[in-house]
Design a protein around this motif. Structure first.
Motif, mmCIF file in Angstrom:
data_model
loop_
_atom_site.group_PDB
_atom_site.id
_atom_site.type_symbol
_atom_site.label_atom_id
_atom_site.label_comp_id
_atom_site.label_asym_id
_atom_site.label_seq_id
_atom_site.Cartn_x
_atom_site.Cartn_y
_atom_site.Cartn_z
ATOM 1 N N LYS A 359 0.840 -1.196 0.000
ATOM 2 C CA LYS A 359 0.000 0.000 0.000
ATOM 3 C C LYS A 359 0.877 1.250 0.000
ATOM 4 C CE LYS A 359 -2.232 -0.998 3.760
ATOM 5 N NZ LYS A 359 -3.198 -0.931 4.901
ATOM 6 N N PRO A 382 -5.233 0.857 -9.099
ATOM 7 C CA PRO A 382 -5.539 0.618 -7.684
ATOM 8 C C PRO A 382 -6.876 -0.096 -7.493
ATOM 9 C CG PRO A 382 -4.771 2.863 -8.023
ATOM 10 C CD PRO A 382 -4.983 2.282 -9.380
ATOM 11 N N GLN A 423 -4.821 6.285 1.464
ATOM 12 C CA GLN A 423 -4.262 4.972 1.240
ATOM 13 C C GLN A 423 -4.611 4.499 -0.171
ATOM 14 O OE1 GLN A 423 -4.691 1.983 4.442
ATOM 15 N NE2 GLN A 423 -5.762 3.570 5.612
ATOM 16 N N ILE A 425 -4.487 1.257 -2.429
ATOM 17 C CA ILE A 425 -4.356 -0.197 -2.226
ATOM 18 C C ILE A 425 -4.382 -0.917 -3.575
ATOM 19 C CG2 ILE A 425 -5.396 -2.209 -1.109
ATOM 20 C CD1 ILE A 425 -6.690 -0.132 0.863
#
Length: 425
Positions: A359, A382, A423, A425
């Motif tokens: 991440k 992502p 964030q 991911i």
């Protein structure tokens, strides 16, 4: 004043008050009681020294080696603590000789008292507080200047009627070269306001200095210079100005400088002449700043408008084509490309990025209510992007460009004091 300061704080603006380390106004009660004991004298006559008569009057000159120092310490503390300022701005932050035998025997210098005053101030405002020192003049004092978070300088040249060519330009270059804190030159007052400021800013950009200016007509150059660098915490970088020759161009009108750390650099380019539309090719000696010509790099202009991946040998040997109008400047952010790693290419404000279990975590903050843009490189699209605890919606809060492998994230700063954590991911 408290209301104004609190409003500034709500929008992320820090505020500091002005103090003179040199003058005391005759209207002060402390002056009437103490000026004979505190005054600075320079000869046997022991006269009161008035500042800038008759054109401007600020008060009479005092000596920090007298009781004036303790009086001023208490005064500064009262102002800062009562009103909630973020630090202090000291004018006349220099050391002087004095012959007043009433407070100290013999001819003496105030250097030890100035250092003591700055140590006291750092303790008062704390590690994160701001100390600005106004130190125009040609001779720096590293011992005192490195107590500061910034230096006001260049006032001795502020009334130039014409700004000379860069190679003949010496606006306190000893201050610029030998001291760490950011430099804030006083704007040149004697030249055309708008064009003169563009001229000043173009030259300052490759010397690592940032002029300040009153807002209003003609301040576009200063605002443009700060916008160019606002996404970077420059205290995290080393700097080499144009005289080091680390950034080369094939056009004499354009000069280059560089900020750098272990795996990234900010290349600064400035057309320091009035010639418009100057085309050039720039290159940087990567090995000289600890980067490798064998690496690949993301190259993004500092406003995030253009981005590409280039081989290191292209940047260091072949160069990159560009153009600049007269007295204009720009910067490129160069960061090492790692194929499997997500990297920040651009953010509206300064950021910290971390990599945890695949991440990318970006921490940043900015003025309340301000819209922001974050651009990141990712080897694959992502799966999810979170803003604090909220999951952002694709094509609404963020978009993906498959060709450049770039995700563009739109968000907003809601609280100046709180970190925004994104964030990827």
């Amino acid at each position: 004043l408290k209301r104004v300061i609190n409003t500034c704080h709500r929008y992320g603006i820090k505020v500091v008050p002005y103090f003179s380390l040199f003058e005391l106004n005759a209207k002060s009660e402390a002056f009437a009681d103490n000026h004979i004991y505190w005054r600075r004298t320079i000869d046997e006559r022991g006269l009161l020294l008035e500042t800038y008569p008759p054109r401007a009057y600020y008060g009479f000159v005092m000596c920090l080696s007298s009781g004036f120092k303790d009086f001023l310490k208490n005064y500064v503390r009262k102002v800062v603590k009562t009103l909630g300022f973020d630090g202090v701005y000291y004018d006349h932050a220099d050391f002087w000789f004095c012959t007043n035998k009433i407070h100290k025997r013999g001819i003496h210098s105030t250097i030890d008292d100035l250092i003591d005053f700055l140590e006291y101030t750092r303790e008062l405002v704390g590690e994160n507080g701001i100390i600005l020192l106004h130190q125009s003049g040609w001779f720096p004092c590293m011992l005192t200047e490195n107590y500061a978070d910034g230096h006001i300088m260049f006032e001795d040249n502020a009334r130039w009627t014409e700004i000379p060519p860069l190679e003949e330009w010496s606006p306190n270059t000893m201050h610029i070269r030998f001291n760490i804190a950011p430099k804030l030159p006083v704007p040149v007052k004697g030249v055309d306001r708008a064009e003169g400021l563009w001229n000043l800013c173009s030259k300052c950009s490759v010397l690592g200095a940032f002029p300040y200016s009153r807002l209003g007509p003609g301040s576009e150059a200063v605002l443009a210079l700060f916008e160019t660098f606002r996404a970077f915490d420059l205290s995290q970088f080393k700097f080499r100005d144009y005289t080091f020759g680390l950034v080369e161009t094939d056009n004499k009108s354009v000069r280059g400088a560089v900020y750098f750390d272990e795996d990234r650099a900010i290349v600064v380019l400035a057309n320091v002449t009035g010639n418009h539309g100057e085309k050039f090719r720039w290159k940087i000696k990567l090995e000289r700043i600890g980067l490798k010509s064998s690496w690949k790099y993301h190259v993004t202009d500092s406003l995030g408008k253009h981005s590409c991946i280039l081989e290191g040998h292209v940047i260091s040997k072949n160069g990159v084509e560009d153009s600049l109008d007269g007295y204009r400047f720009k910067a490129y952010y160069i960061v090492k490309h790692v194929k499997e790693r997500k990297r920040v290419l651009y953010n509206t404000r300064a950021w910290i990025e971390k990599h945890v279990d695949g991440k990318l975590i970006v921490e940043t903050n900015g003025p309340e209510g301000q819209g922001a843009v974050l651009k990141i490189y990712a080897p694959e699209k992502p799966q999810k992007i979170k803003l604090n605890s909220k999951v952002l919606e694709e094509n609404e809060d963020w978009t993906w460009d498959e060709e450049t492998k770039t995700a563009t994230i739109m968000y907003r700063y809601y609280d100046t004091k709180a970190k925004v954590i994104i964030q990827v991911i």
